[in-house]
Write a protein that holds these residues in place. Structure first.
Motif, PDB file in Angstrom:
ATOM      1  N   GLY A  63      22.586   3.869  -4.461  1.00  0.00           N
ATOM      2  CA  GLY A  63      22.766   3.317  -5.806  1.00  0.00           C
ATOM      3  C   GLY A  63      21.587   2.519  -6.313  1.00  0.00           C
ATOM      4  N   VAL A  64      20.487   2.513  -5.561  1.00  0.00           N
ATOM      5  CA  VAL A  64      19.363   1.672  -5.972  1.00  0.00           C
ATOM      6  C   VAL A  64      18.070   2.452  -6.231  1.00  0.00           C
ATOM      7  N   SER A  81      38.272   3.421  -6.466  1.00  0.00           N
ATOM      8  CA  SER A  81      38.214   4.786  -5.964  1.00  0.00           C
ATOM      9  C   SER A  81      37.605   5.683  -7.036  1.00  0.00           C
ATOM     10  N   TYR A  82      37.018   6.789  -6.595  1.00  0.00           N
ATOM     11  CA  TYR A  82      36.573   7.824  -7.507  1.00  0.00           C
ATOM     12  C   TYR A  82      35.579   7.298  -8.547  1.00  0.00           C
ATOM     13  N   ALA A  83      34.529   6.626  -8.051  1.00  0.00           N
ATOM     14  CA  ALA A  83      33.457   6.142  -8.916  1.00  0.00           C
ATOM     15  C   ALA A  83      32.168   6.131  -8.112  1.00  0.00           C
ATOM     16  N   PHE A  84      31.046   6.249  -8.813  1.00  0.00           N
ATOM     17  CA  PHE A  84      29.759   6.214  -8.134  1.00  0.00           C
ATOM     18  C   PHE A  84      29.386   4.768  -7.802  1.00  0.00           C
ATOM     19  N   ALA A  85      28.504   4.618  -6.835  1.00  0.00           N
ATOM     20  CA  ALA A  85      28.150   3.282  -6.348  1.00  0.00           C
ATOM     21  C   ALA A  85      27.253   2.547  -7.335  1.00  0.00           C
ATOM     22  N   LEU A  86      27.499   1.252  -7.473  1.00  0.00           N
ATOM     23  CA  LEU A  86      26.491   0.382  -8.084  1.00  0.00           C
ATOM     24  C   LEU A  86      25.469   0.082  -6.991  1.00  0.00           C
ATOM     25  N   VAL A  87      26.002  -0.251  -5.821  1.00  0.00           N
ATOM     26  CA  VAL A  87      25.208  -0.498  -4.629  1.00  0.00           C
ATOM     27  C   VAL A  87      26.041  -0.049  -3.440  1.00  0.00           C
ATOM     28  N   LEU A 134      34.117   9.769   2.715  1.00  0.00           N
ATOM     29  CA  LEU A 134      35.437   9.443   2.175  1.00  0.00           C
ATOM     30  C   LEU A 134      35.348   8.480   0.991  1.00  0.00           C
ATOM     31  N   ALA A 135      34.214   7.789   0.879  1.00  0.00           N
ATOM     32  CA  ALA A 135      34.032   6.881  -0.255  1.00  0.00           C
ATOM     33  C   ALA A 135      33.598   7.628  -1.513  1.00  0.00           C
ATOM     34  N   GLY A 136      33.275   8.921  -1.365  1.00  0.00           N
ATOM     35  CA  GLY A 136      32.746   9.670  -2.496  1.00  0.00           C
ATOM     36  C   GLY A 136      33.766  10.593  -3.138  1.00  0.00           C
ATOM     37  N   ALA A 137      33.658  10.759  -4.448  1.00  0.00           N
ATOM     38  CA  ALA A 137      34.418  11.760  -5.211  1.00  0.00           C
ATOM     39  C   ALA A 137      35.933  11.626  -5.033  1.00  0.00           C
ATOM     40  N   SER A 138      36.648  12.752  -5.155  1.00  0.00           N
ATOM     41  CA  SER A 138      38.109  12.773  -5.030  1.00  0.00           C
ATOM     42  C   SER A 138      38.469  13.774  -3.937  1.00  0.00           C
ATOM     43  N   GLY A 139      39.738  13.774  -3.535  1.00  0.00           N
ATOM     44  CA  GLY A 139      40.187  14.718  -2.519  1.00  0.00           C
ATOM     45  C   GLY A 139      39.910  16.156  -2.910  1.00  0.00           C
ATOM     46  N   GLN A 140      40.169  16.486  -4.185  1.00  0.00           N
ATOM     47  CA  GLN A 140      39.934  17.856  -4.643  1.00  0.00           C
ATOM     48  C   GLN A 140      38.458  18.240  -4.525  1.00  0.00           C
ATOM     49  N   LEU A 141      37.584  17.329  -4.950  1.00  0.00           N
ATOM     50  CA  LEU A 141      36.152  17.629  -4.919  1.00  0.00           C
ATOM     51  C   LEU A 141      35.631  17.713  -3.487  1.00  0.00           C
ATOM     52  N   ARG A 142      36.106  16.833  -2.623  1.00  0.00           N
ATOM     53  CA  ARG A 142      35.643  16.860  -1.225  1.00  0.00           C
ATOM     54  C   ARG A 142      36.083  18.144  -0.516  1.00  0.00           C
ATOM     55  N   ASN A 143      37.203  18.716  -0.959  1.00  0.00           N
ATOM     56  CA  ASN A 143      37.649  19.984  -0.375  1.00  0.00           C
ATOM     57  C   ASN A 143      36.702  21.134  -0.708  1.00  0.00           C
ATOM     58  N   LYS A 144      35.980  21.015  -1.803  1.00  0.00           N
ATOM     59  CA  LYS A 144      35.081  22.088  -2.245  1.00  0.00           C
ATOM     60  C   LYS A 144      33.629  21.790  -1.905  1.00  0.00           C
ATOM     61  N   ALA A 145      33.228  20.544  -2.093  1.00  0.00           N
ATOM     62  CA  ALA A 145      31.814  20.169  -1.980  1.00  0.00           C
ATOM     63  C   ALA A 145      31.309  20.396  -0.558  1.00  0.00           C
ATOM     64  N   THR A 146      30.087  20.903  -0.451  1.00  0.00           N
ATOM     65  CA  THR A 146      29.518  21.223   0.852  1.00  0.00           C
ATOM     66  C   THR A 146      28.463  20.195   1.269  1.00  0.00           C
ATOM     67  N   ASN A 201      19.906   8.607  -7.067  1.00  0.00           N
ATOM     68  CA  ASN A 201      20.566   9.696  -6.358  1.00  0.00           C
ATOM     69  C   ASN A 201      22.018   9.255  -6.149  1.00  0.00           C
ATOM     70  N   PRO A 202      22.983  10.091  -6.504  1.00  0.00           N
ATOM     71  CA  PRO A 202      24.380   9.642  -6.488  1.00  0.00           C
ATOM     72  C   PRO A 202      25.099   9.810  -5.150  1.00  0.00           C
ATOM     73  N   SER A 203      24.456  10.426  -4.164  1.00  0.00           N
ATOM     74  CA  SER A 203      25.157  10.770  -2.919  1.00  0.00           C
ATOM     75  C   SER A 203      25.484   9.544  -2.065  1.00  0.00           C
ATOM     76  N   ASP A 204      26.692   9.505  -1.523  1.00  0.00           N
ATOM     77  CA  ASP A 204      27.039   8.537  -0.474  1.00  0.00           C
ATOM     78  C   ASP A 204      26.658   9.121   0.886  1.00  0.00           C
ATOM     79  N   MET A 205      26.989  10.408   1.070  1.00  0.00           N
ATOM     80  CA  MET A 205      26.751  11.068   2.350  1.00  0.00           C
ATOM     81  C   MET A 205      25.294  10.928   2.803  1.00  0.00           C
ATOM     82  N   ALA A 206      24.371  11.140   1.867  1.00  0.00           N
ATOM     83  CA  ALA A 206      22.953  11.124   2.209  1.00  0.00           C
ATOM     84  C   ALA A 206      22.508   9.744   2.678  1.00  0.00           C
ATOM     85  N   VAL A 207      23.145   8.698   2.162  1.00  0.00           N
ATOM     86  CA  VAL A 207      22.775   7.334   2.555  1.00  0.00           C
ATOM     87  C   VAL A 207      23.118   7.118   4.027  1.00  0.00           C
ATOM     88  N   ALA A 208      24.310   7.567   4.411  1.00  0.00           N
ATOM     89  CA  ALA A 208      24.699   7.456   5.824  1.00  0.00           C
ATOM     90  C   ALA A 208      23.788   8.315   6.697  1.00  0.00           C
TER      91      ALA A 208
END
Lengths: 316, 218
Positions: free
Chosen positions: A260-261, A236-242, A96-108, A161-168
């Motif tokens: 983000g590191v 909202s709707y920004a990639f992580a610095l950390v 939920l911290a990643g991307a936007s609602g529209q993108l999360r609806n599509k992204a797998t 690597n820009p993913s939030d999901m992968a970090v979790a």
């Protein structure tokens, strides 16, 4: 965009076989990252294999009490799944911290794991980039590097690597299941999926040509307080610095992964032994060997402070 | 002497006519003859490939034969002439192209038309008409939820879907308790609408319009 032919895959094994047989073929699922890159001609597949119709869109219980997340489960659906919200809250929060609602609806799920870096020089085709054009040089080293990696960097690439999901998923010890073009399958610990840049930053994962991610598995729930804290330039709707993904148990032990590191989700299991003693002690091991640039040296204290804040919240 | 309105109409017709004829004329016969959905791809082809796709837009079935590179956004605007959906950044960053596919809002610029076989698409034209506006359209007018209006169709499609997402219990980044039903507070709707950028800065009025519609019973 360069021209390409297109097919709708019938089965995961067929998709993998087709990708291996055809020159310069790519899978497309959500398409939110791939099409962006194709428009800029950073990605130039000659053939697209649309995997959207494959039956890989379920979240199911595994025999050992964990979850199997189909490769095509959309980020919205994974974040909203009641089992994920209850037992793997850090994953729901990261999504939920990643991307936007529209993108999360599509992204797998699989596409999120395989998304490419958002390094601005990777995107700027007028600038050298070893990841986009091997051997051309790295514009980020000596350039604007505020968002870049501080750990696991090389002389050729400091992209993150820009993913939030992968970090979790890294904090949760997920595994990635695949099928190869010959039909064989394997299960890869998520720690091993992504590579460090080394001198081949254009090769980002250990997947073989044509190998298709079919699912991600999570071990049985470990409980604890689960937190994903993302520090970024916009709310909202920004990639992580950390970012910090943490699972903290009552006795203060647990797991911590950083986003983000680095070129991959960053976790140092040995450093986690210090978790009951506090953020400062953990950070010493977690960030050992960090090589920040002048512009992103702020990430070193930011990691420690973010982790301290997360641990304080976990204590309640 | 033509009035400015007539000139505008003829200019638009001319552009539409030109675009159609170019689209047909520029695709070589060899490429049109091949069927890319079948298993006969040309690995290093520089020749445009076409493919057939059928989907429903605003309740009307369409069958298109498009260059595989055509995005859903371009199919809507250039092939079906539904120009209500806007092209802003064309990279999924601004949300102007937001449409609802299978009940879900997506960026139509970041998806290929050929990936939507059998899908049901709703655009701003399908939500309401000038005579019978959707409640969200009425609320945007009432609360002045725009200035230039370019982002508005995307804002409205997104807003309609946001209300459905909250009703479906989908949490957001600012939802306090992941296991409780989310409420459409101001903080929630601002977070959920963050994928729709408004350069005129009509955000507070957009928020008021959505809040009014969300507050209605039913």
């Amino acid at each position: 965009m360069k021209p390409f032919t297109y097919e709708r895959a019938k089965s995961p094994a067929d998709a993998a076989a087709s990708a291996a047989r055809l020159e310069n073929a790519k899978f497309v699922a959500g398409g939110t990252n791939l099409l962006d890159l194709m428009k800029l001609e950073i990605e130039q597949p000659a053939h697209l294999i649309d995997v959207n119709r494959l039956a890989l869109d379920k979240v199911e219980a595994t025999a050992d009490g964990g979850l199997r997340i189909g490769a095509l489960v959309r980020n919205t659906d994974l974040a909203a799944d009641p089992r994920v919200r209850r037992d793997y809250g850090v994953l729901s929060r990261a999504l939920l911290a990643g991307a936007s609602g529209q993108l999360r609806n599509k992204a797998t799920t699989a596409g999120n794991l395989l998304q490419r870096t958002r390094c601005p020089y990777f995107y700027d085709t007028n600038m050298p980039c070893n990841k986009r054009e091997p051997g051309s040089g790295c514009s980020a080293i000596g350039g604007f590097s505020r968002q870049h990696a501080i750990l696991g960097v090389s002389e050729t690439c400091i992209a993150t690597n820009p993913s939030d999901m992968a970090v979790a998923m890294r904090a949760l010890d997920a595994r990635v299941e695949t099928v190869r073009p010959d039909g064989t399958t394997r299960s890869i610990p998520i720690a091993e999926l992504h590579r460090l840049p080394g001198d081949t930053p254009h090769i980002e994962t250990i997947l073989a040509p044509g190998e298709l991610i079919t699912s991600v598995t999570l071990p049985k729930p470990v409980g604890g307080t689960q937190i994903y804290r993302k520090v970024r330039d916009r709310a909202s709707y920004a990639f992580a610095l950390v970012s910090v993904a943490a699972v903290v148990q009552r006795d203060g032990n647990g797991s911590v992964a950083l986003g983000g590191v680095a070129h991959k989700p960053w976790r140092v299991e040995a450093a986690e032994r210090e978790l009951p003693r506090g953020a400062k002690e953990v950070t010493r091991g977690l960030l050992a060997g960090a090589k920040p640039t002048d512009q992103n040296a702020f990430k070193v204290p930011l990691v420690e402070r973010t982790l301290a804040s997360v641990l304080a919240e976990a204590k309640g | 002497m033509k009035t400015p309105r007539e000139l505008e109409m003829s200019r638009r017709n001319l552009l539409v006519g030109t675009a159609s004829s170019v689209a047909i004329g520029s695709v070589p016969q060899a490429a049109r003859a091949q069927n890319p959905v079948a298993d006969v791809p040309a690995p290093t082809s520089t020749v445009p490939a076409t493919a057939k796709v059928s989907f429903t837009v605003n309740g009307v079935a369409h069958e298109l034969d498009v260059d595989t590179r055509t995005t859903l956004l371009d199919a809507l605007r250039e092939h079906l002439h539904l120009t209500g959906t806007k092209k802003g950044c064309d990279h999924g960053q601004c949300g102007a192209c937001t449409v609802i596919v299978g009940g879900r809002r997506i960026n139509s610029c970041l998806t290929l038309a050929v990936m939507h076989e059998g899908d049901s698409v709703t655009t701003i034209e399908g939500l309401g008409t000038p005579e019978h506006m959707h409640p969200m359209q009425t609320a945007f007018v009432k609360h002045d939820g725009y200035q230039c209006g370019y982002c508005t169709p995307g804002q409205i499609c997104s807003a309609v879907a946001v209300i459905d997402e909250v009703k479906a219990g989908i949490p957001s980044h600012v939802t306090g308790d992941l296991n409780a039903a989310p409420q459409l507070t101001n903080a929630e709707l601002r977070e959920r609408m963050s994928g729709n950028i408004c350069r005129c800065g009509a955000y507070s009025n957009i928020a008021e319009a959505i809040t009014e519609v969300a507050g209605r019973p039913g």
